[in-house]
Design a protein around this motif. Structure first.
Motif, short mmCIF file in Angstrom:
data_model
loop_
_atom_site.label_atom_id
_atom_site.label_comp_id
_atom_site.label_asym_id
_atom_site.label_seq_id
_atom_site.Cartn_x
_atom_site.Cartn_y
_atom_site.Cartn_z
N THR A 1 35.33 42.92 28.11
CA THR A 1 36.74 42.62 27.87
C THR A 1 36.98 42.33 26.39
N ILE B 1 29.28 38.75 35.51
CA ILE B 1 30.58 38.30 35.02
C ILE B 1 30.53 38.08 33.51
N ALA C 1 40.45 41.33 38.19
CA ALA C 1 40.21 41.25 36.74
C ALA C 1 39.93 42.64 36.17
N ASN D 1 30.97 41.40 32.09
CA ASN D 1 32.36 41.81 32.19
C ASN D 1 33.23 41.14 31.13
N LEU D 2 32.95 39.87 30.87
CA LEU D 2 33.70 39.14 29.85
C LEU D 2 33.42 39.72 28.47
N ASN E 1 37.27 39.38 41.16
CA ASN E 1 36.60 40.17 40.14
C ASN E 1 37.24 41.57 40.04
N ALA F 1 42.61 39.57 32.21
CA ALA F 1 41.23 39.81 32.65
C ALA F 1 40.31 38.72 32.15
N ARG F 2 40.43 38.36 30.88
CA ARG F 2 39.58 37.33 30.29
C ARG F 2 39.73 36.01 31.04
N PHE G 1 37.95 36.27 34.44
CA PHE G 1 36.49 36.26 34.31
C PHE G 1 35.97 34.87 33.94
N LYS G 2 36.68 34.17 33.07
CA LYS G 2 36.25 32.81 32.69
C LYS G 2 36.31 31.87 33.89
#
Length: 75
Positions: free
Chosen positions: A67, A60, A24, A63-64, A21, A36-37, A40-41
C-alpha cells in the motif's frame, strides 16, 4: 456483508478477518490508499493479539508495505 459477519461470528474469527482484508484490497486496487492503510493497520493489531506474529500477521505487513509503495509511486 462485513457488518453481518461481524455480528454473527465476531471480529476475532478468521473468516471475518479475511473479509476485512479483502475489503482493504478492494480499496487498494481502486487507488484508495488511505482507506486500505487504515484497515491493514487495524488488522495488524487484531491478528497480533489473536495469533501473534504468525504468517497471517506477516501477510498483512506485506500488504501494508505494498500500500505504501503504490501510494508513493503511482503509475
Amino acid at each position: 456483508v462485513i457488518d453481518k459477519k461481524q455480528k454473527y461470528i465476531g471480529e476475532n474469527h478468521l473468516t471475518y478477518i479475511n473479509s476485512v482484508n479483502n475489503l482493504a484490497f478492494f480499496y487498494l486496487n481502486n487507488g484508495k490508499y488511505d482507506q486500505a492503510r487504515n484497515i491493514f493497520k487495524e488488522l495488524l493489531s487484531v491478528v497480533e493479539k489473536l495469533y501473534g506474529k504468525n504468517k497471517n500477521y506477516l501477510g498483512i505487513v506485506s500488504n501494508l508495505w505494498l500500500t505504501e509503495e503504490l501510494n508513493n509511486n503511482p503509475k
